[in-house]
Design a protein around this motif. Structure first.
Motif, short mmCIF file in Angstrom:
data_model
loop_
_atom_site.label_atom_id
_atom_site.label_comp_id
_atom_site.label_asym_id
_atom_site.label_seq_id
_atom_site.Cartn_x
_atom_site.Cartn_y
_atom_site.Cartn_z
N LEU A 41 -10.55 27.02 40.14
CA LEU A 41 -9.39 26.21 39.81
C LEU A 41 -8.79 25.73 41.13
O LEU A 41 -8.56 26.52 42.04
CB LEU A 41 -8.38 27.01 39.00
N PRO A 42 -8.53 24.44 41.25
CA PRO A 42 -8.28 23.84 42.58
C PRO A 42 -6.91 24.14 43.15
O PRO A 42 -5.91 24.17 42.44
CB PRO A 42 -8.44 22.34 42.32
N GLU A 43 -6.88 24.34 44.47
CA GLU A 43 -5.63 24.45 45.21
C GLU A 43 -5.06 23.07 45.54
O GLU A 43 -3.87 22.95 45.83
CB GLU A 43 -5.85 25.24 46.50
N THR A 44 -5.91 22.06 45.52
CA THR A 44 -5.52 20.68 45.72
C THR A 44 -6.05 19.87 44.54
O THR A 44 -7.24 19.96 44.24
CB THR A 44 -6.10 20.10 47.03
N PRO A 45 -5.22 19.09 43.83
CA PRO A 45 -5.72 18.34 42.69
C PRO A 45 -6.92 17.47 43.06
O PRO A 45 -6.86 16.66 43.99
CB PRO A 45 -4.52 17.47 42.28
N GLY B 208 -1.13 23.13 47.73
CA GLY B 208 0.19 23.40 47.19
C GLY B 208 0.91 24.48 47.97
O GLY B 208 0.38 25.07 48.92
N THR B 209 2.15 24.75 47.57
CA THR B 209 2.89 25.85 48.18
C THR B 209 2.42 27.15 47.55
O THR B 209 2.20 27.24 46.34
CB THR B 209 4.40 25.68 47.96
N PHE B 210 2.25 28.18 48.37
CA PHE B 210 1.68 29.44 47.89
C PHE B 210 2.78 30.33 47.32
O PHE B 210 3.74 30.68 48.01
CB PHE B 210 0.94 30.16 49.03
N LEU B 211 2.62 30.70 46.06
CA LEU B 211 3.64 31.50 45.39
C LEU B 211 3.83 32.84 46.07
O LEU B 211 4.97 33.32 46.19
CB LEU B 211 3.26 31.69 43.92
N ILE B 212 2.74 33.45 46.53
CA ILE B 212 2.90 34.75 47.20
C ILE B 212 3.78 34.60 48.44
O ILE B 212 4.61 35.47 48.72
CB ILE B 212 1.55 35.37 47.56
N LEU C 103 1.97 26.48 43.68
CA LEU C 103 2.86 25.61 42.94
C LEU C 103 2.89 24.25 43.63
O LEU C 103 3.06 24.18 44.85
CB LEU C 103 4.26 26.21 42.89
N ASP C 104 2.67 23.20 42.85
CA ASP C 104 2.81 21.86 43.40
C ASP C 104 4.30 21.56 43.48
O ASP C 104 4.98 21.44 42.44
CB ASP C 104 2.09 20.84 42.52
#
Length: 635
Positions: free
Chosen positions: A288-292, A554-558, A597-598
């Protein structure tokens, strides 16, 4: 910007948006099911879009998550794709979907069922002592019409081996049982609806009246054991509810506004635990992509050593000591490299070789390619691994009030490895595929390794090793302070740059500085103010970091949850609360988090659900709750 083609202006292609219309449901819209052996993702339309059997890292049998032709299993009203409501049955990982059609209402319950252990598990053999209850190797779906009448549809179309092999079906007498085979796997579909076979899929349609029940199940258990009727299916569901609620009852959940978020997080963590060995996978999915639409797509169905310390922190804080012990025994079983160092990740069965390949025949989620199986970072040098392992051993030792004989040799080997390699560059905590660098967070975690090793040696009564290891810890600390701090007093990403890196928030989490040290405050506030988008934290600026890949992420939730923890540590409690509230409002409708999170659209990115995000959520909640409790008793 436009390009000119003759007399006509052609608009330049824009980057794909995370909110672009797509036949792929949003990542955060999926429901997560687990039996602590494998997991499934359920799309809003009632389709199982991801399932690997019999284990998390086995090849998929349903994978429309990654390609719309790679297999699915739908139960829902015919011709309707949007439910009225979806929620977890409280205290469980059982998904309840309510449908409203023009003629009535129906409720579907989905679970990978759990129940009393029925002898030795030959499907996924245990290396840990089997518990009284275990996974059934069975997906059960029950249907209840609660008002009016509803025409229900069942479509089961497995495509084995990540979408490569279509199913060959055989229909049993009675038309309620059918077997699907392919790529060496056989599944049994059972239902009280009449099944028909159409090419590579089984299909049924049946109208339920108010008060009527129906069920279906999919089995990969020994001898393909399945519920014989609706009553047995309902009992399997009831046993699953009892399992999850009994397990949650054993957790020490705080009476606080974060209680439900913590409970859902720990249910997700337990659901990502492989019961036969005690390993915890980083996420349920691959690619599942980290960048669309981009190439930052990884296979996360493995156990990362850096997750170990956060796993132990969360489990012990919530009083889940059995799971902590199981995880530590998994770590103790792992085979180190030839130099004695632990790998950064292992298979859930402890295997070391996670060679990466791509499945170029799959389209990828919303066109994000390649789809990867395996993870090529498994043999990278990442010097943070020693600190992660030794921190969790110290946590376990303090909690259990004894030092396991199995763990002391690991303490010695990891401390010696850290002593030997801490001066060398590595790929860093983010597994950058660019050139090795002297990452500050790697040095920091090497300090953690030696600090914890010295403390464990003190507990053991080995004064010589305590003194020697403490001296190395101080040497690493001095090196970081000399080369890893920029002109404003903030920790830098690595020794050759002034760029920021969110991993340096670990200085607050692991106690490298005292809470009132100005360098800690400068680091935390610099990241909060300069390494964020719309208030959410990036790992690093991709334009400032050679990570070997193209495109943004995206911004990393962790990282955002780490910032919550760090703000609480430095006394910025209100700012920590504010960010925590924003983050919790960005959970999926089912309370789950992906990896990223985008910041523009609020959509989730990356593998889902992500253990690290939920572990960091628990850590952040704990920091705020402890600080608030301290305020209550302040004089």
């Amino acid at each position: 910007m436009t390009a000119v083609d003759g007399a006509r202006a052609v608009p330049a292609a824009e980057p794909q948006s995370a909110a672009a219309p797509s036949p792929f449901p949003p990542i955060e819209s999926f429901g997560f099911l687990s039996n602590c052996h494998t997991s499934a993702l359920v799309a809003p339309d009632g389709a199982i879009a991801w399932l690997c059997v019999p284990s998390f890292d086995a090849p998929s049998v349903f994978a429309t998550l990654l390609d719309r032709q790679a297999g699915y299993f739908r139960v829902g009203p015919f011709g309707l794709g949007v439910p009225a409501a979806r929620a977890y049955e409280p205290g469980t990982n059982t998904l309840v979907t309510t449908w409203h059609t023009s003629s009535g209402w129906v409720v579907v319950r989905d679970a990978l069922t759990m129940g009393p252990r029925r002898g030795e598990d030959t499907v996924t053999p245990h290396t840990r002592p089997p518990a009284d209850e275990d996974g059934d190797h069975l997906l059960v779906r029950t249907i209840e019409c609660i008002e009016g009448s509803v025409e229900m549809e069942l479509v089961c179309e497995p495509v084995f081996d990540y979408g490569r092999t279509a199913a060959e079906w055989s229909l049993h007498d009675g038309r309620g049982i059918a077997d699907a085979s392919g790529a060496g796997v056989t599944l049994r579909l059972c239902t009280d609806m009449a099944i028909g076979i159409e090419g590579g899929r089984a299909r049924a349609r049946h109208t339920l009246q108010a008060g009527e029940l129906a069920y279906c199940s999919l089995s990969w258990a020994e001898e393909l054991a399945s519920p014989a009727n609706d009553e047995e299916a309902q009992e399997r569901m009831a046993a699953t509810t009892r399992f999850w609620r009994s397990w949650v009852d054993g957790a020490r959940l705080p009476d606080h506004q974060f209680r439900e978020a913590i409970a859902r997080s720990i249910l997700a963590i337990k659901g990502l635990t492989y019961m036969p060995t005690g390993a915890t996978v980083a996420a349920a999915t691959t690619s599942l992509p980290e960048t669309p639409g981009g190439e930052r797509n990884w296979d996360y169905r493995y156990a990362w050593m850096r997750d170990a310390t956060f796993t132990l922190r969360a489990l012990h804080w919530l009083n889940l000591d059995w799971e902590a012990e199981e995880f530590m025994q998994y770590v103790a079983d792992l085979e180190p490299n030839a130099d004695g160092a632990m790998q950064i990740m292992y298979g859930i069965d402890g295997r070391r070789d996670l060679t990466e390949s791509t499945r170029d025949d799959l389209s990828g989620y919303a066109g994000a390619r390649p789809v990867r199986i395996g993870n090529g970072a498994f043999d990278q040098r990442q010097n943070d691994v020693y600190g992660a392992v030794l921190d969790c051993i110290l946590l376990q030792t303090r909690r259990s009030q004894r030092l396991s004989r199995r763990l002391w040799p690991i303490v010695e080997s990891q401390a010696e490895c850290a002593t030997r390699v801490w001066r060398e560059p590595d790929q860093g905590i983010w597994e950058a595929r660019g050139a090795p660098c002297h990452y500050v967070s790697s040095k920091l975690m090497s300090w953690v390794a030696m600090d914890r090793a010295a403390k464990i040696a003190n507990i053991r009564g080995d004064g010589d090793k305590e003194v020697r290891w403490r001296a190395v810890a101080e040497e690493i600390r001095a090196d970081i302070l000399e080369h890893g701090v920029d002109s404003r007093g903030s920790l830098r990403q690595h020794y050759e740059t002034d760029a920021l890196d969110a991993s340096n928030l670990l200085a607050a989490v692991f106690g490298f500085f005292t809470d009132d040290d100005p360098r800690l405050r400068a680091t935390v506030l610099a990241i909060a103010d300069e390494l964020t988008e719309n208030g959410y934290v990036l790992r690093y600026r991709t334009e400032q970091t050679d990570d070997g890949l193209a495109g943004r992420e995206g911004t990393f939730l962790i990282c955002s949850f780490w910032l919550v923890s760090a703000l609480a540590v430095i006394g910025e409690l209100q700012r920590a609360r504010d960010l925590m509230e924003r983050l919790l409002h960005n959970a999926s409708s089912l309370g789950l988090f992906a990896e990223e999170l985008d910041a523009t659209t609020g959509r989730h990115l990356g593998n889902f659900p992500q253990a690290f995000s939920h572990l960091a959520l628990i850590e952040a909640a704990a920091r705020i709750i402890v600080a608030e409790r301290a305020e209550e008793y302040a004089v």
